[in-house]
Design a protein around this motif. Structure first.
Motif, short mmCIF file in Angstrom:
data_model
loop_
_atom_site.label_atom_id
_atom_site.label_comp_id
_atom_site.label_asym_id
_atom_site.label_seq_id
_atom_site.Cartn_x
_atom_site.Cartn_y
_atom_site.Cartn_z
N SER A 131 -12.73 54.13 -103.64
CA SER A 131 -13.63 54.53 -102.55
C SER A 131 -13.82 56.05 -102.54
O SER A 131 -12.84 56.81 -102.61
N ALA A 132 -15.08 56.49 -102.47
CA ALA A 132 -15.37 57.93 -102.54
C ALA A 132 -14.67 58.70 -101.42
O ALA A 132 -14.21 59.83 -101.63
N THR A 133 -14.58 58.10 -100.25
CA THR A 133 -13.91 58.77 -99.13
C THR A 133 -12.47 59.13 -99.48
O THR A 133 -11.95 60.15 -99.06
N ALA A 134 -11.85 58.25 -100.26
CA ALA A 134 -10.45 58.47 -100.59
C ALA A 134 -10.26 59.32 -101.86
O ALA A 134 -9.15 59.74 -102.17
N SER A 135 -11.35 59.57 -102.60
CA SER A 135 -11.23 60.33 -103.85
C SER A 135 -12.16 61.55 -103.89
O SER A 135 -11.75 62.65 -103.54
N TYR A 136 -13.44 61.32 -104.26
CA TYR A 136 -14.34 62.46 -104.46
C TYR A 136 -14.66 63.21 -103.17
O TYR A 136 -15.17 64.33 -103.20
N LEU A 137 -14.36 62.60 -102.03
CA LEU A 137 -14.59 63.29 -100.75
C LEU A 137 -13.27 63.70 -100.11
O LEU A 137 -13.24 64.19 -98.97
N ASN A 138 -12.18 63.49 -100.84
CA ASN A 138 -10.85 63.74 -100.28
C ASN A 138 -10.44 65.20 -100.52
O ASN A 138 -9.91 65.56 -101.57
N ILE A 139 -10.70 66.04 -99.52
CA ILE A 139 -10.50 67.49 -99.69
C ILE A 139 -9.03 67.85 -100.02
O ILE A 139 -8.79 68.59 -100.97
N PRO A 140 -8.03 67.31 -99.28
CA PRO A 140 -6.65 67.67 -99.62
C PRO A 140 -6.29 67.34 -101.07
O PRO A 140 -5.63 68.14 -101.75
N SER A 141 -6.75 66.18 -101.56
CA SER A 141 -6.46 65.80 -102.95
C SER A 141 -7.07 66.78 -103.94
O SER A 141 -6.46 67.13 -104.94
N ILE A 142 -8.30 67.19 -103.65
CA ILE A 142 -9.00 68.10 -104.58
C ILE A 142 -8.35 69.49 -104.57
O ILE A 142 -8.15 70.10 -105.62
N VAL A 143 -7.96 69.95 -103.38
CA VAL A 143 -7.29 71.26 -103.30
C VAL A 143 -5.94 71.19 -104.04
O VAL A 143 -5.58 72.11 -104.78
N SER A 144 -5.23 70.07 -103.88
CA SER A 144 -3.96 69.92 -104.60
C SER A 144 -4.20 69.95 -106.11
O SER A 144 -3.43 70.57 -106.85
N ALA A 145 -5.27 69.27 -106.55
CA ALA A 145 -5.58 69.26 -107.99
C ALA A 145 -5.83 70.67 -108.50
O ALA A 145 -5.43 71.03 -109.61
N CYS A 146 -6.46 71.51 -107.67
CA CYS A 146 -6.69 72.92 -108.05
C CYS A 146 -5.35 73.62 -108.19
O CYS A 146 -5.12 74.39 -109.13
N GLU A 147 -4.47 73.35 -107.23
CA GLU A 147 -3.18 74.06 -107.25
C GLU A 147 -2.31 73.62 -108.42
O GLU A 147 -1.70 74.44 -109.09
N ILE A 148 -2.30 72.33 -108.69
CA ILE A 148 -1.49 71.82 -109.81
C ILE A 148 -1.96 72.40 -111.14
O ILE A 148 -1.18 72.75 -112.00
N THR A 149 -3.29 72.51 -111.30
CA THR A 149 -3.83 72.92 -112.60
C THR A 149 -4.09 74.42 -112.70
O THR A 149 -4.40 74.92 -113.77
N GLY A 150 -4.04 75.10 -111.55
CA GLY A 150 -4.31 76.54 -111.56
C GLY A 150 -5.79 76.86 -111.73
O GLY A 150 -6.15 77.92 -112.25
N ALA A 151 -6.67 75.95 -111.27
CA ALA A 151 -8.11 76.22 -111.36
C ALA A 151 -8.47 77.35 -110.40
O ALA A 151 -7.96 77.38 -109.27
N ASP A 152 -9.31 78.27 -110.83
CA ASP A 152 -9.66 79.37 -109.91
C ASP A 152 -11.03 79.19 -109.25
O ASP A 152 -11.42 79.99 -108.42
N ALA A 153 -11.75 78.12 -109.62
CA ALA A 153 -13.04 77.87 -108.97
C ALA A 153 -13.34 76.37 -109.01
O ALA A 153 -12.80 75.65 -109.85
#
Ligand code: ADP
Length: 453
Positions: free
Chosen positions: A55-77
């Motif tokens: 479900s998109a709400t739980a994945s592609y719209l899931n802001i905490p998950s996406i921010v965590s993915a940035c932190e885990i991978t060190g993405a800067d943008a």
């Protein structure tokens, strides 16, 4: 430039962004739902992170998950693509709070343009022509009726938070206003959780013409010409082309300059599209999209400018690589949106693609993330690819499109390819004689002729 960009999207647009990153030497992170583990953008990215269930709400719209993915991978943008979080100002704010760059305009400009009432007021203040209608929101159907009497019927009752053609209803007479107002308002409340409504003159047979802009956020802005997106079904674009068959050079220059000057005054940053209805030589602003659009490749085809690369440059704080005087328009381009849908009923047709053969040759681009053996998941938008053709003239472009459609094979699921084969051989389309009602009328006529047969 950024060292690592996380792409907060899926499908063809995730791949499109990934390609631009690679060409700029930027590392990429794909995020995906469990339903998209086999997706092409996941395979081609340098790293990938699963961010939730289908479900998109739980994945592609899931802001905490996406921010965590940035932190885990060190993405800067983060590049949000279109749809999902691309016009979510809160997402832009949250990323900023985490020191991550949102590749797009400021949260303030997203908010401003996301509210159509405010967007319209801003357009007026920036010298952009708008559709006659209420000044701001209207409180109830009585006020809507009063304004309708002033501007004349028919009128369109629209939701300030509207999108995707939802939350709007036509009223043809004073007796009709209460029903239209109540229906549009309850639709808006359900779809957007916001029931602010406004009233606008309903134009009978306009074209949908939009202007692509790029700003650097420092007051420099260029326009990249227009796209004609009049061929729509249920307010969803089906076929887009540039330049518009309806505009002459003077009109093109006039509306382009109006938009570029307005965006320069606003200090707009990044890619944006200002949408107009066009009737009897006049332009009427309807809304601004503060993101990359599905149909951006037609503009890329006629200008030779990579819009995603430009977005990345501006977001990284570099100046725009283009000046208005350098922008030239060459030839004609058409895009067909290919959906996994029945071409007559438009019912979604997810499933496994058993055979896939995209067309090739000069002047042709296929933006798609599908492949032979790929299973189109049932959870998301049904767009599976875009066919973009470019020719020196519109006639050459149409001939090329016709032969490209003949080559295109997608088996195992139903697609809208047959619809485009009908459109490309239609005399009205060949002559560029269509408005925003044309496609619905054409589809209705084909349905009734089938019944007779
Ligand atoms: P959304 O954000 O839901 O896409 P828009 O304001 O962009 O809403 O309008 C979507 C489509 O609805 C337009 O492309 C056009 O076909 C139709 N439309 C919107 N406003 C008017 C109007 N005032 N008169 C006639 N048609 C309109």
């Amino acid at each position: 430039m950024f060292s690592k960009v996380l792409i907060a999207n899926r499908g063809e647009i995730a791949l499109r962004i990934l390609r631009a990153c690679k060409e700029l030497g930027v590392q990429t992170v794909a995020v995906h739902s469990t339903a998209d583990a086999d997706a092409m953008h996941v395979r081609l990215a340098d790293e990938s992170v699963c961010i939730g269930p289908p479900s998109a709400t739980a994945s592609y719209l899931n802001i905490p998950s996406i921010v965590s993915a940035c932190e885990i991978t060190g993405a800067d943008a983060v590049h949000p693509g279109y749809g999902f979080l691309s016009e979510n100002a809160r997402f832009a704010d949250i990323l900023a709070a985490h020191g991550i760059t949102f590749i797009g305009p400021t949260a303030e400009h997203i908010r401003l343009m996301g509210d159509k009432v405010q967007a319209k007021e801003t357009a007026v203040s920036l010298g952009i022509p708008v559709v006659p209608g209420s000044k701001g929101a209207v409180a109830d159907s009585a006020e809507a009726a009063r304004i309708a009497a002033e501007i004349g019927y028919p009128v369109l009752i629209k939701a300030a938070a509207g999108g995707g053609g939802r939350g709007m209803k036509v009223a043809n007479s004073a007796e009709d206003v209460e029903r239209a107002f109540d229906t549009a308002r309850s639709e808006a409340r359900a779809a957007f959780g916001d029931d602010a409504m406004y009233v606008e003159k309903y134009l009978a047979n306009p074209r949908h013409i939009e202007v692509q802009v790029m700003g650097d956020g420092e007051g420099r802005a260029v326009h990249l010409g227009e796209r004609d997106c009049s061929l729509q079904r249920r307010h969803q674009k089906v076929w887009e082309e540039a330049p518009s068959p309806a505009l002459n050079a003077a009109e093109r220059q006039r509306i382009g300059k109006t938009v570029a000057d307005a965006m320069s005054k606003l200090g707009y940053r990044g890619a944006g599209t200002v949408e107009f209805l066009y009737e009897d030589g006049e332009f009427y602003f309807i809304e601004m999209n503060t993101r990359l659009q599905v149909e951006h490749p037609v503009t890329e085809a006629i200008t030779g400018i990579d819009l995603v690369a430009e977005q990345l440059r501006v977001a990284a704080g570099s100046p725009l690589s283009i000046r208005q005087e350098d922008v030239t328009f060459t030839g004609h381009a058409i895009e067909c949106r290919i959906n996994a849908e029945n071409p007559e009923t438009f019912a979604p047709s997810p499933g496994r693609i058993t055979y896939y053969h995209p067309p090739g040759g000069l002047g042709l681009r296929v933006d798609s993330a599908v492949y032979q053996g790929y299973r189109v998941p049932p959870h998301y938008d049904s767009l599976i690819g875009k066919l973009i053709v470019h020719g020196r003239t519109r006639v050459e472009c149409m001939m090329r499109l016709r032969r490209a459609l003949d080559e295109f094979v997608v088996d195992g699921i139903e697609t809208t390819l047959p619809l485009f084969r009908d459109l490309v051989s239609n005399p009205d389309i060949a002559n560029g004689m269509y408005d925003i009602r044309w496609l619905e009328d054409f589809l209705a006529a084909s349905r009734s002729s089938e019944k007779i047969a």
